[in-house]
Motif scaffolding. Structure first.
Motif, PDB file in Angstrom:
ATOM      1  N   ASP A  90       0.837  -1.197   0.000  1.00 38.98           N
ATOM      2  CA  ASP A  90       0.000   0.000   0.000  1.00 38.98           C
ATOM      3  C   ASP A  90       0.873   1.249   0.000  1.00 38.98           C
ATOM      4  O   ASP A  90       2.099   1.163  -0.125  1.00 38.98           O
ATOM      5  N   GLN A  91       0.246   2.408   0.162  1.00 36.37           N
ATOM      6  CA  GLN A  91       0.971   3.682   0.146  1.00 36.37           C
ATOM      7  C   GLN A  91       2.027   3.779   1.243  1.00 36.37           C
ATOM      8  O   GLN A  91       3.028   4.460   1.091  1.00 36.37           O
ATOM      9  N   GLN A  92       1.805   3.076   2.364  1.00 34.44           N
ATOM     10  CA  GLN A  92       2.747   3.111   3.478  1.00 34.44           C
ATOM     11  C   GLN A  92       3.811   2.018   3.331  1.00 34.44           C
ATOM     12  O   GLN A  92       4.579   1.776   4.241  1.00 34.44           O
ATOM     13  N   ARG A  93       3.837   1.354   2.186  1.00 32.24           N
ATOM     14  CA  ARG A  93       4.820   0.310   1.863  1.00 32.24           C
ATOM     15  C   ARG A  93       4.629  -0.938   2.729  1.00 32.24           C
ATOM     16  O   ARG A  93       5.558  -1.693   2.940  1.00 32.24           O
ATOM     17  N   SER A  94       3.414  -1.165   3.225  1.00 29.57           N
ATOM     18  CA  SER A  94       3.105  -2.365   3.989  1.00 29.57           C
ATOM     19  C   SER A  94       2.497  -3.400   3.059  1.00 29.57           C
ATOM     20  O   SER A  94       1.696  -3.061   2.183  1.00 29.57           O
ATOM     21  N   ALA A  95       2.872  -4.668   3.260  1.00 29.36           N
ATOM     22  CA  ALA A  95       2.339  -5.737   2.424  1.00 29.36           C
ATOM     23  C   ALA A  95       0.849  -5.897   2.679  1.00 29.36           C
ATOM     24  O   ALA A  95       0.416  -6.042   3.818  1.00 29.36           O
ATOM     25  N   VAL A  96       0.053  -5.837   1.623  1.00 32.40           N
ATOM     26  CA  VAL A  96      -1.389  -6.020   1.748  1.00 32.40           C
ATOM     27  C   VAL A  96      -1.855  -7.285   1.033  1.00 32.40           C
ATOM     28  O   VAL A  96      -2.965  -7.735   1.239  1.00 32.40           O
ATOM     29  N   ASP A  97      -0.994  -7.844   0.193  1.00 30.96           N
ATOM     30  CA  ASP A  97      -1.306  -9.092  -0.512  1.00 30.96           C
ATOM     31  C   ASP A  97       0.004  -9.686  -1.015  1.00 30.96           C
ATOM     32  O   ASP A  97       1.053  -9.053  -0.963  1.00 30.96           O
ATOM     33  N   ARG A  98      -0.075 -10.929  -1.502  1.00 32.35           N
ATOM     34  CA  ARG A  98       1.122 -11.633  -1.966  1.00 32.35           C
ATOM     35  C   ARG A  98       1.210 -11.602  -3.486  1.00 32.35           C
ATOM     36  O   ARG A  98       0.201 -11.511  -4.166  1.00 32.35           O
ATOM     37  N   ARG A  99       2.405 -11.745  -3.980  1.00 32.54           N
ATOM     38  CA  ARG A  99       2.647 -12.042  -5.391  1.00 32.54           C
ATOM     39  C   ARG A  99       2.942 -13.541  -5.419  1.00 32.54           C
ATOM     40  O   ARG A  99       4.081 -13.961  -5.215  1.00 32.54           O
ATOM     41  N   ASP A 100       1.883 -14.320  -5.614  1.00 33.89           N
ATOM     42  CA  ASP A 100       1.970 -15.768  -5.437  1.00 33.89           C
ATOM     43  C   ASP A 100       3.030 -16.432  -6.318  1.00 33.89           C
ATOM     44  O   ASP A 100       3.827 -17.229  -5.832  1.00 33.89           O
ATOM     45  N   MET A 101       3.035 -16.134  -7.610  1.00 37.59           N
ATOM     46  CA  MET A 101       4.008 -16.796  -8.496  1.00 37.59           C
ATOM     47  C   MET A 101       5.437 -16.471  -8.097  1.00 37.59           C
ATOM     48  O   MET A 101       6.307 -17.345  -8.115  1.00 37.59           O
ATOM     49  N   GLU A 102       5.689 -15.221  -7.731  1.00 34.33           N
ATOM     50  CA  GLU A 102       7.033 -14.835  -7.327  1.00 34.33           C
ATOM     51  C   GLU A 102       7.436 -15.548  -6.032  1.00 34.33           C
ATOM     52  O   GLU A 102       8.582 -15.956  -5.879  1.00 34.33           O
ATOM     53  N   ARG A 103       6.480 -15.704  -5.111  1.00 34.84           N
ATOM     54  CA  ARG A 103       6.776 -16.427  -3.860  1.00 34.84           C
ATOM     55  C   ARG A 103       7.066 -17.895  -4.143  1.00 34.84           C
ATOM     56  O   ARG A 103       7.960 -18.481  -3.535  1.00 34.84           O
TER      57      ARG A 103
END
Length: 161
Positions: A90-103
């Motif tokens: 998000d705007q505060q650079r906090s993870a709000v979801d995953r990038r599944d393929m990259e993980r």
């Protein structure tokens, strides 16, 4: 009706005079660039401090039991600290979801020895342009747990003896 002759019709527009300072586009550009540098530096420092605050997970070699559980937990914590590489932020650079393929790709790269044999099928799928585990981190975790986590710790302990 002329707004200059009707005082109740709204603000009077500013008419530039010779006394107004001329706009300086170079000064505006310099200020904008300095602001951009400051913001970028703060974001970079924030991302680096988050990424370094969580230790990289150790390679997983295929041992059954608590090592598998520990690897998934350590990898997940590390992945959450990786900013936009493995997360949607998000705007505060906090993870709000995953990038599944990259993980999934990153987790597969941490599998060695016996675990790398299991991972090689998924890696070949990626190499062929296909998406293993339906591109889902949750599906990857389920398959990983089914393959490597202990179903019965007492039986595993007896086998080790």
């Amino acid at each position: 009706m002329d707004p200059l002759n009707n005082p109740g019709s709204g603000p009077i527009p500013h008419v530039p005079s010779q006394l107004d300072p001329a706009p300086d586009p170079m000064a505006d550009l310099t200020t904008a660039m300095a602001t951009l540098v400051n913001v970028s530096t703060m974001h970079l420092a924030n991302n680096l401090s988050k990424a370094k605050s969580v230790q990289k997970p150790s390679a997983f070699k295929g041992e059954h039991g608590s090592d598998a559980c520990h690897f998934l937990a350590a990898f997940t914590m590390w992945a959450m600290a990786q900013g936009t590489a493995l997360n949607i932020v998000d705007q505060q650079r906090s993870a709000v979801d995953r990038r599944d393929m990259e993980r999934i790709c990153a987790a597969l790269s941490y599998l060695q020895d016996d675990a790398s044999i299991w991972a090689s099928l998924a890696m070949e799928e990626f190499a062929d342009g296909n998406i293993p585990f339906n591109g889902s981190w949750q599906t990857f975790r389920e398959h990983f747990k089914a393959r490597f986590e202990t179903v019965d710790e007492a039986v595993d302990a007896k086998e080790k003896l």
